[in-house]
Scaffold this motif. Sequence first.
Motif, short mmCIF file in Angstrom:
data_model
loop_
_atom_site.label_atom_id
_atom_site.label_comp_id
_atom_site.label_asym_id
_atom_site.label_seq_id
_atom_site.Cartn_x
_atom_site.Cartn_y
_atom_site.Cartn_z
N ILE A 163 0.87 -1.18 0.00
CA ILE A 163 0.00 0.00 0.00
C ILE A 163 0.91 1.22 0.00
N TRP A 164 0.89 1.95 -1.09
CA TRP A 164 1.75 3.13 -1.18
C TRP A 164 1.05 4.30 -0.50
N PRO A 165 1.67 4.91 0.50
CA PRO A 165 1.03 6.03 1.20
C PRO A 165 0.84 7.23 0.28
N THR A 166 -0.35 7.82 0.35
CA THR A 166 -0.69 8.93 -0.53
C THR A 166 -0.61 10.29 0.16
N GLY A 167 -0.50 10.26 1.50
CA GLY A 167 -0.59 11.50 2.27
C GLY A 167 -1.96 11.67 2.89
N ASP A 168 -2.94 10.91 2.41
CA ASP A 168 -4.28 10.90 2.99
C ASP A 168 -4.34 9.73 3.97
N TYR A 169 -4.02 10.00 5.21
CA TYR A 169 -3.89 8.95 6.22
C TYR A 169 -5.17 8.13 6.36
N LYS A 170 -6.29 8.80 6.47
CA LYS A 170 -7.55 8.11 6.70
C LYS A 170 -7.89 7.17 5.54
N ALA A 171 -7.71 7.65 4.31
CA ALA A 171 -8.01 6.83 3.14
C ALA A 171 -7.08 5.62 3.07
N ASP A 172 -5.82 5.84 3.37
CA ASP A 172 -4.85 4.74 3.32
C ASP A 172 -5.13 3.71 4.42
N MET A 173 -5.55 4.19 5.60
CA MET A 173 -5.86 3.26 6.69
C MET A 173 -7.13 2.46 6.42
N LYS A 174 -8.02 2.98 5.61
CA LYS A 174 -9.19 2.20 5.20
C LYS A 174 -8.75 0.96 4.41
N LYS A 175 -7.72 1.13 3.59
CA LYS A 175 -7.19 -0.01 2.83
C LYS A 175 -6.56 -1.03 3.77
N VAL A 176 -5.84 -0.51 4.78
CA VAL A 176 -5.23 -1.40 5.76
C VAL A 176 -6.30 -2.15 6.54
N ALA A 177 -7.32 -1.43 6.99
CA ALA A 177 -8.39 -2.04 7.77
C ALA A 177 -9.13 -3.10 6.97
N ALA A 189 -11.17 -9.01 21.02
CA ALA A 189 -11.76 -7.80 21.61
C ALA A 189 -10.78 -6.63 21.64
N LYS A 190 -9.49 -6.94 21.57
CA LYS A 190 -8.47 -5.89 21.63
C LYS A 190 -7.99 -5.46 20.24
N GLY A 191 -8.48 -6.13 19.20
CA GLY A 191 -7.90 -5.93 17.88
C GLY A 191 -8.33 -4.67 17.16
N MET A 192 -7.38 -4.01 16.51
CA MET A 192 -7.60 -2.92 15.58
C MET A 192 -8.30 -1.70 16.17
N THR A 193 -8.13 -1.44 17.44
CA THR A 193 -8.70 -0.22 18.02
C THR A 193 -7.80 0.96 17.69
N GLY A 194 -8.41 2.08 17.34
CA GLY A 194 -7.66 3.32 17.15
C GLY A 194 -6.99 3.50 15.81
N ILE A 195 -7.31 2.66 14.83
CA ILE A 195 -6.62 2.75 13.54
C ILE A 195 -6.93 4.05 12.82
N PHE A 196 -8.13 4.59 12.96
CA PHE A 196 -8.51 5.78 12.23
C PHE A 196 -8.32 7.07 13.01
N ALA A 197 -8.06 6.96 14.30
CA ALA A 197 -7.88 8.16 15.13
C ALA A 197 -6.43 8.61 15.03
N LYS A 198 -6.17 9.53 14.14
CA LYS A 198 -4.79 9.94 13.87
C LYS A 198 -4.16 10.58 15.09
N ASP A 199 -2.98 10.09 15.44
CA ASP A 199 -2.26 10.58 16.61
C ASP A 199 -0.97 11.25 16.15
N GLU A 200 -0.35 11.95 17.05
CA GLU A 200 0.92 12.57 16.74
C GLU A 200 2.05 11.57 16.89
N THR A 201 3.15 11.77 16.18
CA THR A 201 4.30 10.89 16.27
C THR A 201 5.07 11.18 17.55
#
Length: 201
Positions: A163-177, A189-201
Amino acid sequence: MSLKERQPSWLSRLVRRVLVGIYKRGGWHAHGVVPESRKFVLIAAPHTSNWDFVYFLGLTDDLGIMPHFMGKSSLFRWPFTNFMLDMGGVPVDRSSNKNYVQQMIDEFKRRKEFMLTIAPEGTRGNVKAWKTGFYHIAMGAGVPLVVGMMDYQSKTGGLGPEIWPTGDYKADMKKVAEIYSTVVPKYPAKGMTGIFAKDET
């Protein structure tokens, strides 16, 4: 084929052999195609158990690759220096004036082959947001993201498509999800929480 940049010590070989043996006795097997470039950021998720490391190591051995991981520089001090390097560790200076994202971007530039494994959840528990350093590293280094999968239900795992990152984090994470949607972690129950909530590095 195994892509290693150094000759591991006998201790490192023994530890790896034991862990790979556990993986094989557990009935796991790998699938997926390793990107030909051998330069990518490998997403290790969902991370819900310490067993993930053992089976992930077995899967990568099955695929014939030697992924790397980041570790704070203090972990690479004697007498653990060679062991950490043999296992694929890359020391990172986390002092206040050092940017670990840029350090890894520079590492990609220095190497012909570099498969950097990152667990963006950063913990085995539920998280509110994935740490996005993995994404910024891929963007800055100009390399793809590759989804690492471990399905505890079928005892299979391996690599998803690039998956080549486009700069659109949310759209790219939809592909990952979407790729992860059929993967069953050890503790669902613990899996994949927080994937779309963009955090700071």
